[in-house]
Design a protein around this motif. Sequence first.
Motif, PDB file in Angstrom:
ATOM      1  N   LYS A 181       0.814  -1.203   0.000  1.00 36.17           N
ATOM      2  CA  LYS A 181       0.000   0.000   0.000  1.00 36.17           C
ATOM      3  C   LYS A 181       0.858   1.269   0.000  1.00 36.17           C
ATOM      4  N   PHE A 182       1.988   1.181   0.693  1.00 34.20           N
ATOM      5  CA  PHE A 182       2.864   2.341   0.806  1.00 34.20           C
ATOM      6  C   PHE A 182       3.540   2.649  -0.537  1.00 34.20           C
ATOM      7  N   CYS A 198      -1.743  21.249   7.209  1.00 32.38           N
ATOM      8  CA  CYS A 198      -1.073  22.206   8.097  1.00 32.38           C
ATOM      9  C   CYS A 198      -0.163  23.159   7.317  1.00 32.38           C
ATOM     10  N   MET A 199      -0.030  22.932   6.017  1.00 31.12           N
ATOM     11  CA  MET A 199       0.752  23.841   5.168  1.00 31.12           C
ATOM     12  C   MET A 199      -0.239  24.582   4.250  1.00 31.12           C
ATOM     13  N   GLU A 252      -3.592  11.656   5.688  1.00 33.80           N
ATOM     14  CA  GLU A 252      -2.496  12.543   6.072  1.00 33.80           C
ATOM     15  C   GLU A 252      -1.228  11.810   6.492  1.00 33.80           C
ATOM     16  N   TYR A 253      -1.381  10.742   7.281  1.00 38.19           N
ATOM     17  CA  TYR A 253      -0.142  10.098   7.722  1.00 38.19           C
ATOM     18  C   TYR A 253       0.590   9.440   6.564  1.00 38.19           C
ATOM     19  N   LEU A 257       2.433  12.324   4.901  1.00 41.45           N
ATOM     20  CA  LEU A 257       3.580  12.718   5.731  1.00 41.45           C
ATOM     21  C   LEU A 257       4.726  11.721   5.550  1.00 41.45           C
ATOM     22  N   LEU A 258       4.397  10.438   5.670  1.00 35.99           N
ATOM     23  CA  LEU A 258       5.437   9.404   5.666  1.00 35.99           C
ATOM     24  C   LEU A 258       6.028   9.169   4.275  1.00 35.99           C
ATOM     25  N   ALA A 284       9.857   9.484   3.293  1.00 35.98           N
ATOM     26  CA  ALA A 284      10.505   8.331   2.658  1.00 35.98           C
ATOM     27  C   ALA A 284      11.217   8.757   1.379  1.00 35.98           C
ATOM     28  N   MET A 321       5.142  30.076   5.385  1.00 38.99           N
ATOM     29  CA  MET A 321       4.033  29.875   6.325  1.00 38.99           C
ATOM     30  C   MET A 321       3.977  31.007   7.349  1.00 38.99           C
ATOM     31  N   TYR A 345      13.732  13.505  14.937  1.00 41.38           N
ATOM     32  CA  TYR A 345      12.793  13.717  13.823  1.00 41.38           C
ATOM     33  C   TYR A 345      11.656  12.702  13.874  1.00 41.38           C
ATOM     34  N   HIS A 377       7.548  13.680  14.422  1.00 36.23           N
ATOM     35  CA  HIS A 377       6.488  13.290  13.483  1.00 36.23           C
ATOM     36  C   HIS A 377       5.513  12.287  14.109  1.00 36.23           C
ATOM     37  N   LEU A 430       2.705  14.060  15.927  1.00 36.81           N
ATOM     38  CA  LEU A 430       1.800  14.955  15.184  1.00 36.81           C
ATOM     39  C   LEU A 430       0.345  14.484  15.252  1.00 36.81           C
ATOM     40  N   CYS A 485      -1.801  13.935  12.988  1.00 32.47           N
ATOM     41  CA  CYS A 485      -2.182  12.895  12.015  1.00 32.47           C
ATOM     42  C   CYS A 485      -1.523  11.550  12.333  1.00 32.47           C
ATOM     43  N   MET A 486      -0.619  11.551  13.332  1.00 31.20           N
ATOM     44  CA  MET A 486       0.000  10.278  13.744  1.00 31.20           C
ATOM     45  C   MET A 486      -0.569   9.934  15.137  1.00 31.20           C
ATOM     46  N   GLU A 519       1.744  23.101  14.002  1.00 30.78           N
ATOM     47  CA  GLU A 519       1.973  21.886  13.216  1.00 30.78           C
ATOM     48  C   GLU A 519       3.000  22.050  12.111  1.00 30.78           C
ATOM     49  N   TYR A 520       2.933  23.177  11.389  1.00 34.23           N
ATOM     50  CA  TYR A 520       3.885  23.269  10.274  1.00 34.23           C
ATOM     51  C   TYR A 520       5.314  23.394  10.776  1.00 34.23           C
ATOM     52  N   LEU A 523       6.294  19.813  11.585  1.00 33.99           N
ATOM     53  CA  LEU A 523       6.532  19.073  10.335  1.00 33.99           C
ATOM     54  C   LEU A 523       7.898  19.442   9.756  1.00 33.99           C
ATOM     55  N   ILE A 538      10.423   4.065   8.481  1.00 34.93           N
ATOM     56  CA  ILE A 538       9.187   4.717   8.021  1.00 34.93           C
ATOM     57  C   ILE A 538       8.100   3.680   7.757  1.00 34.93           C
ATOM     58  N   MET A 539       8.488   2.526   7.220  1.00 37.17           N
ATOM     59  CA  MET A 539       7.499   1.455   7.031  1.00 37.17           C
ATOM     60  C   MET A 539       6.940   1.015   8.384  1.00 37.17           C
ATOM     61  N   GLN A 589       6.531   2.952  11.001  1.00 40.81           N
ATOM     62  CA  GLN A 589       5.568   3.988  11.406  1.00 40.81           C
ATOM     63  C   GLN A 589       4.269   3.841  10.622  1.00 40.81           C
ATOM     64  N   PHE A 590       4.414   3.525   9.336  1.00 41.69           N
ATOM     65  CA  PHE A 590       3.233   3.371   8.472  1.00 41.69           C
ATOM     66  C   PHE A 590       2.367   2.194   8.934  1.00 41.69           C
ATOM     67  N   MET A 613       0.435   2.837  12.073  1.00 44.68           N
ATOM     68  CA  MET A 613      -0.788   3.615  11.847  1.00 44.68           C
ATOM     69  C   MET A 613      -1.855   2.766  11.163  1.00 44.68           C
ATOM     70  N   GLU A 614      -1.439   1.957  10.215  1.00 42.94           N
ATOM     71  CA  GLU A 614      -2.395   1.129   9.481  1.00 42.94           C
ATOM     72  C   GLU A 614      -3.144   0.171  10.416  1.00 42.94           C
TER      73      GLU A 614
END
Lengths: 259, 259
Positions: A20-21, A77-78, A96-97, A100-101, A105, A147, B68, B72, B75, B77-78, B96-97, B100, B140-141, B143-144, B147-148
């Motif tokens: 999915k990613f 947020c931007m 959103e996540y 972001l990710l 990546a 921003m 970092y 994130h 945030l 969205c996380m 937030e920005y 980010l 990053i995977m 983190q993804f 969330m999933e």
Amino acid sequence: MLSYFESELQKYIKSYDKNKFSEAIDYILSNGGKRIRPQLILNLAKSLNKNYKEVIDLAIAIELIHTYSLIHDDLPCMDNDDYRRGKLTLHKKYNEYTALLVGCALLTDAFNVIAKSKTLKNKDKIISFISEKIGAKGMIMGQFLDMEYENKEIDEKTLKIIHKKKTAELIKASLIATLINFDIYNEKYEKIAENLGLIYQIQDDIFDYDTFDNSNYARIIGLDKAKKEILDLKEEIYYLLSDNKEFLEYIDKIINRSY
Amino acid sequence: MLSYFESELQKYIKSYDKNKFSEAIDYILSNGGKRIRPQLILNLAKSLNKNYKEVIDLAIAIELIHTYSLIHDDLPCMDNDDYRRGKLTLHKKYNEYTALLVGCALLTDAFNVIAKSKTLKNKDKIISFISEKIGAKGMIMGQFLDMEYENKEIDEKTLKIIHKKKTAELIKASLIATLINFDIYNEKYEKIAENLGLIYQIQDDIFDYDTFDNSNYARIIGLDKAKKEILDLKEEIYYLLSDNKEFLEYIDKIINRSY
């Protein structure tokens, strides 16, 4: 040149395991950008009588970085944009996540592409230069200032700093990293990159003149002055590139775009 | 060792021009983390009879990357956390920005610190290894996937994959990059890093056993089994490090933390 880049980019996208990613990565990278920066890199190499295929990994890395910056710019947020190039932005298409990710990546993997490249040379120096141009002192600072000044009055000088950081720095990274790869040092390409970045931004602001935006450069300095400034910046590029007509020809195509 | 790291980190923070953005960087980096990864790096170098000051830039870079990932992770969205280590998270303290962009700046500048280091060696290989471990196939995977699977049923095997990617990969990057710098290849440190990461996550989940969380490993496999697993993972580390008592002693301190 463009089709060579597109086919190499597709190979790169396919190097990710299917999930999915990576589907989201594919969606955003195959999204039909103009590929200005990769083409600048390949054309610059060719115009210097070098094998442009040697810098293909740099071209891919810079496109990953450019795409990362757009994904994050579009986030709620931007700039909070739902569409880009007529297609749903990544956080709208997924969530959103994921946006972001995927952004992070692409940034991370850009450095991976350079570091493990089999054809690039002087890789430390290339990474050092690029990361400086897109980090806290460069592109990201441009996004931050953009921003910070949202809905605030902004003067010509500040706006120019933002444009330089937000757009010119990555173009500078593209051109100078190409030169670093071939052990060439030529300061004038920094100036060319800077002018290109500014022309690009001012052109965008002229096209968007009618939309209400406090940070529209053409609105701030006036339409005529903005057009004159583009001419001056172009003039300087023509002068600086008088010894590299081939690259000038390509640049000319970009800066005389009609959209 | 820790005070040496803290003082070098402060020097690094001061290398940024003073402005609102670098203030946010200072806030989050001076936030009193445990500095586990930098200390692992410096202690590993020392235990191998190497000059640990040679890898200080690696220690700083890894701490930037770790920070970092936390910014994130917090945030909206996380994980949407307001506090970390008893202080406001970055997006709560600023917005937030800023959070980010500071996150992305730390990631970018981490590669800059390595690439322009005057003491590190084999920098391409270090960057290649680290970026692989923290990119789309690594951290990053993690983190993804985390969330999933939020609010979904999750099995032991999947959770272990998430833990490995989310925590163990950066520890692996820390240890192996240190070895790469000194031209040492020793596979067992990958296993040690993996076990350390898992121990860390399982310990956290045991401490948080009482909070409702569908992805609490100790809840999924049971408290006794979780405790037993930590013992087994420790046992293996003791066995693997029987030839490096000095490093084992340091690791022992970390994994026997009581908080």
